[in-house]
Design a protein around this motif. Structure first.
Motif, PDB file in Angstrom:
ATOM      1  N   ILE A  88      38.016  34.929  50.620  1.00 49.70           N
ATOM      2  CA  ILE A  88      36.572  34.709  50.745  1.00 49.70           C
ATOM      3  C   ILE A  88      35.847  36.011  51.064  1.00 49.70           C
ATOM      4  CG2 ILE A  88      34.776  33.470  52.002  1.00 49.70           C
ATOM      5  CD1 ILE A  88      36.858  31.271  52.554  1.00 49.70           C
ATOM      6  N   GLY A  89      36.387  36.755  52.022  1.00 51.29           N
ATOM      7  CA  GLY A  89      35.752  38.008  52.420  1.00 51.29           C
ATOM      8  C   GLY A  89      35.756  39.050  51.324  1.00 51.29           C
ATOM      9  N   GLY A  90      36.858  39.141  50.560  1.00 51.34           N
ATOM     10  CA  GLY A  90      36.941  40.115  49.480  1.00 51.34           C
ATOM     11  C   GLY A  90      35.910  39.864  48.396  1.00 51.34           C
ATOM     12  N   ILE A  91      35.724  38.604  48.034  1.00 54.37           N
ATOM     13  CA  ILE A  91      34.717  38.255  47.020  1.00 54.37           C
ATOM     14  C   ILE A  91      33.312  38.566  47.531  1.00 54.37           C
ATOM     15  CG2 ILE A  91      33.652  36.355  45.761  1.00 54.37           C
ATOM     16  CD1 ILE A  91      36.406  35.025  45.646  1.00 54.37           C
ATOM     17  N   GLY A 162      36.097  45.455  53.541  1.00 55.19           N
ATOM     18  CA  GLY A 162      37.081  45.955  52.590  1.00 55.19           C
ATOM     19  C   GLY A 162      36.669  45.719  51.154  1.00 55.19           C
ATOM     20  N   GLY A 163      36.104  44.559  50.869  1.00 51.49           N
ATOM     21  CA  GLY A 163      35.629  44.282  49.526  1.00 51.49           C
ATOM     22  C   GLY A 163      34.423  45.120  49.162  1.00 51.49           C
ATOM     23  N   THR A 199      42.687  41.226  49.651  1.00 56.26           N
ATOM     24  CA  THR A 199      41.297  41.660  49.537  1.00 56.26           C
ATOM     25  C   THR A 199      41.070  42.480  48.272  1.00 56.26           C
ATOM     26  OG1 THR A 199      41.139  41.745  51.959  1.00 56.26           O
ATOM     27  CG2 THR A 199      39.406  42.854  50.709  1.00 56.26           C
ATOM     28  N   TYR A 200      41.991  43.425  48.018  1.00 57.01           N
ATOM     29  CA  TYR A 200      41.889  44.237  46.807  1.00 57.01           C
ATOM     30  C   TYR A 200      41.955  43.365  45.552  1.00 57.01           C
ATOM     31  CZ  TYR A 200      42.175  49.005  48.699  1.00 57.01           C
ATOM     32  OH  TYR A 200      41.906  50.191  49.310  1.00 57.01           O
ATOM     33  N   THR A 201      42.797  42.363  45.566  1.00 57.19           N
ATOM     34  CA  THR A 201      42.978  41.515  44.383  1.00 57.19           C
ATOM     35  C   THR A 201      41.690  40.802  43.995  1.00 57.19           C
ATOM     36  OG1 THR A 201      45.336  41.170  44.855  1.00 57.19           O
ATOM     37  CG2 THR A 201      44.256  39.571  43.410  1.00 57.19           C
ATOM     38  N   VAL A 202      41.082  40.124  44.955  1.00 55.46           N
ATOM     39  CA  VAL A 202      39.885  39.339  44.637  1.00 55.46           C
ATOM     40  C   VAL A 202      38.675  40.232  44.355  1.00 55.46           C
ATOM     41  CG1 VAL A 202      40.687  37.305  45.893  1.00 55.46           C
ATOM     42  CG2 VAL A 202      39.341  39.026  47.093  1.00 55.46           C
TER      43      VAL A 202
END
Length: 263
Positions: A88-91, A162-163, A199-202
């Motif tokens: 959720i945070g990464g997006i 991070g995102g 995080t990197y993935t999303v």
């Protein structure tokens, strides 16, 4: 500076920066301190440079997490909660980056680096304050079960960060985990690498879908960053914990000063 770089030199700077980034992320975080400036030196606009950097370091984060898979087993249930939060945070962070202008983004960079470095540098002191607060409130605290609602909320903010940027995410993640009472450096690295990987993935998929990537440099960085991440993860298992922490603080402090002068 970018105007003075020939294409071969720009490629070399980006390749080396990505290798160092992959290794640093596996060791203690802060890898973007190397790869992001390299892309800026190659003439890539700040927002695109950050988005491209995220996609480039994505495979390296996966390889680093794989090396630490055994250390993750101690915190299986916690890893599930952290994974949901990181998705959720990464997006959210990725979408926030795409909404910010290049000029505004560059003005925020030194302050974000300063925050990340300071939090990690004083994570032990902050952790002590948290433990004393929990003791006064009658809340049990053990290293084997460090989970808390407040800690997960803080970790969510870290994944949004991070995102959005990426530089210092590892440092912030280590700080968040340290504050919660995780003291074993190998378990800290394992959890940090996993959270970063998710995080990197999303966020990477968010940037790819938005078309915000410079693919020639990104593909080069994917190769060199993955090699660096695999190398760094193996080296990290044999380095003393104090060396890792000093390395993170030194790199974070240096880049913070540099970016304050640049902006």
């Amino acid at each position: 500076m970018s105007e003075l770089l020939t294409d071969p030199l720009a490629l070399l700077i980006v390749a080396v920066g990505a290798f160092m980034a992959g290794g640093m992320n596996a060791l203690a975080g802060g890898g973007t301190f190397f790869s992001f400036p390299a892309l800026l030196a190659a003439g890539i606009p700040p927002v695109m440079a950050n988005a491209s950097n995220t996609v480039a370091l994505w495979p390296a984060s996966l390889s680093s997490a794989w090396v630490y898979r055994k250390e993750l087993e101690k915190h299986k249930s916690w890893v599930i909660a952290l994974t949901i939060i990181a998705v959720i945070g990464g997006i959210a962070g990725g979408l926030l980056l795409l909404a910010v202008s290049n000029a505004a983004f560059m003005k925020m960079v030194p302050w974000l680096l300063l925050l990340a470095t300071a939090l990690f540098a004083f994570s032990k002191q902050i952790s002590g304050l948290v433990v004393r607060f929990k003791s006064r409130m009658g809340i049990a605290h053990t290293d084997d079960n460090p989970r808390s609602a407040g800690g997960l909320a803080f970790q969510f903010l870290v994944t949004v960060y991070g995102g959005f940027f990426g530089a210092g995410q590892g440092i912030l993640t280590l700080a968040a985990l340290s504050i919660q009472g995780v003291e074993n450096i190998q378990e800290l690295n394992a959890l940090k690498n996993w959270i970063s990987a998710v995080t990197y993935t999303v966020s990477a998929f968010t940037f790819i879908i938005a078309g915000a990537i410079n693919w020639p440099y990104t593909l080069l960085m994917v190769v060199t960053a993955t090699l660096g991440g695999f190398t760094g993860a193996h080296i990290a298992k044999y380095l003393p914990a104090v060396w890792l922490k000093r390395l993170v603080i030194a790199v974070g402090s240096l880049l913070t000063v540099i970016y304050f002068f640049k902006t």
